[in-house]
Write an enzyme that holds these catalytic residues in place. Sequence first.
Site, short mmCIF file in Angstrom:
data_model
loop_
_atom_site.label_atom_id
_atom_site.label_comp_id
_atom_site.label_asym_id
_atom_site.label_seq_id
_atom_site.Cartn_x
_atom_site.Cartn_y
_atom_site.Cartn_z
N ASP A 57 0.86 -1.17 0.00
CA ASP A 57 0.00 0.00 0.00
C ASP A 57 0.90 1.23 0.00
O ASP A 57 2.03 1.18 0.49
CB ASP A 57 -0.90 -0.02 1.23
CG ASP A 57 -1.89 1.13 1.24
OD1 ASP A 57 -2.34 1.51 0.17
OD2 ASP A 57 -2.18 1.64 2.33
N THR A 59 0.22 4.54 1.32
CA THR A 59 0.20 5.29 2.57
C THR A 59 0.66 4.42 3.73
O THR A 59 0.12 3.33 3.96
CB THR A 59 -1.22 5.81 2.86
OG1 THR A 59 -1.66 6.58 1.75
CG2 THR A 59 -1.23 6.67 4.11
N ASP A 268 -1.66 -0.94 6.23
CA ASP A 268 -1.92 -0.41 7.57
C ASP A 268 -3.38 -0.06 7.80
O ASP A 268 -3.78 0.25 8.92
CB ASP A 268 -1.05 0.82 7.84
CG ASP A 268 -1.40 1.98 6.91
OD1 ASP A 268 -2.07 1.75 5.88
OD2 ASP A 268 -1.01 3.13 7.21
#
Length: 499
Positions: A57, A59, A268
Amino acid sequence: TITRSVAGLVGIIPEGLVVLTTITFLTAAVALSRQQVLVQQLPAVETLARVSVLCIDKTGTLTTGVMQCEPLIMLGNHDEVMLHDVLGALADDPAANATLQSIGQRFPPTHELHVSANIPFDAVKKWKAIEVGSDAWYLGAPEILAVDDVLLHRTVHDLACTGSRVLLLAHSPTPLTTTALPSQLTPAALIAINEQVRPDAESTIAYFHQQGVKIFVLSGDHQSTVSAVAHAVGITQDHVRGRVTPEQKRDFVQKLRAQGEVVAMTGDGVNDVLALKNADIGIAMNNAAPATKAVAEMILLDGKFSHLPLAITQGRRVIGNLERVAHIFLAKNVMSVFSIISVAALSQPFPFLPRQMTLVSTLAIGIPAFFLAMRNSAHRYTTGFLSRALKFSLPSGIAIGSAVVIVDMAARDSSGTAASICALGAFFWIVCILARPWSMPTALVLATMIVVSVVAFSVQTLTEFFSFAVTNHNMALGVAGSVCAGAVIEVIHRTQRSL
C-alpha cells in the site's frame, strides 16, 4: 532381536529434524524481534524465503503516513471561513482515518455548525457527507463527486502528479436522504494533502529489484498520485494500481497466487485486511488498525519499511539451513531402511545396538546439524526442497548402508563396532560437505565431535557402555568402510553440483 529391531526403528525416525525446525524458527523470530519485527506465526519466517511478489500500500508503507493538509483551493463563491467550519465538521469523526485527521488538524472543528445527519466514509464509494441545515456537504474523490468537470480534473491531475492526495469538497442544496449522490452537486474547494516519502523506501525497493522480487503498489488514491510516489522510489508505472477497492486488492492477490506466485502484502488500513488475509504472508505496520494487525503474520513494530529485507534474509536463512540439515537426517533414514532390508534378506542381525545408533545420531548428525542450522544464508529459495534433498540423501544413504552391512558382516562378531566407526566417518564426511564454505565455529564443532568419538572407542568405561569390541580388525574395517562410503558421497555431491 527385539533390541536390534528398536535400533533399526530409531534410525528410521528423523527425530532431530523436528526439534531443529522449531529451534530454527524460534531463533529467527527472536532475531527479528530485536529488529522491531514481531512474528505472530512461526511459519511466516519460512514463507518469507519464498516470496516472489510484494504488494504494498502507498500510505504508511512507501510514505511515512504523516499527512500535511495544504490551504484550500477555492472553486466557487463560497465563504472560505464557512468552508473551514464545514471541513472541521467533516473531520470531527471518532473513526477518522489519517486523511480526516490531517484535515482536522488544519481545520479544527469549531462545533458552530449543527450536523443533523451524516454518511460515513466508505472505501468503495470513496466519499463521506454531512447535512448542515438544509444543505449537504460531500468530501471525497474528485472523479466521483465531479464526473463531468474536465477543467477540474485537469487541475486535480496536475496536483496529483506532484504526489499529493487530492480531495474535493462539494455542496448540494438537497438534504441527505440516501447514500446515492444527488444530481445537483457543486464543487466548492480542492484539498491537497502531502505525504512524506520514507527515506529508506528507495533503497528497500532497490533491494527487492536486485533479488528478483516483483513489486506492485495497490492504493485507493488517485492513479497519478500513486504513480508519482512510486516513481520517486523506483517503481515503474506498469506496477502501479490506483483507485483500488479492498475487494480489488484481494482479487489481485488471489490472481497472483493462482499464477504460482508467493505473495507478501503490506498495509496499515482496514481496507488492506482482505488482501493481507488472502496473501501468503501479511505484514502490517505498527500504526495499522487493530483488525489489520489481527490478520497479519508479521508486524513492523516501528513501521520501518527497511526491515523487510532483513526479515526476508532471516527467512532465507531458515529455509536454506533446514534444507541443508535435512540432507543429513534423510541420509540416516535411508541408511537405516536400506540396512534393515539388506540384513533381512541376508538373514543377518541389524548392525547397531540402540545405544550405538544414539552415539552416531548425536555426534555425527544431531549436534553438527544444530550448528549448521544456525548459519547465515541469503540465497533465494527455489521450489524443489524435497527433490533436491532426496537426490543427495537417497544415494548417500544407500552408500553408507551398503558399507555398514558389508563391514559388519566382515567383522563377524556382531558387536557393531566396525559398523559404528563406518557410519560415524561417513556422516562426518556429509557434515564436511554441507559445511562448505567452512567457518571457524563449524570446524571447531566438527573437530570436537571427532575427538569425542575417538574417546568413545578409547576409554574402557565407554566401550563397555556402548558394547564395543575394539580390535585392530574392527578398527581397520570401520575406517576402510567410512573412507569408501565418504568417497562415494563426495562423487555424488560433485556430480549433482555439476548438473
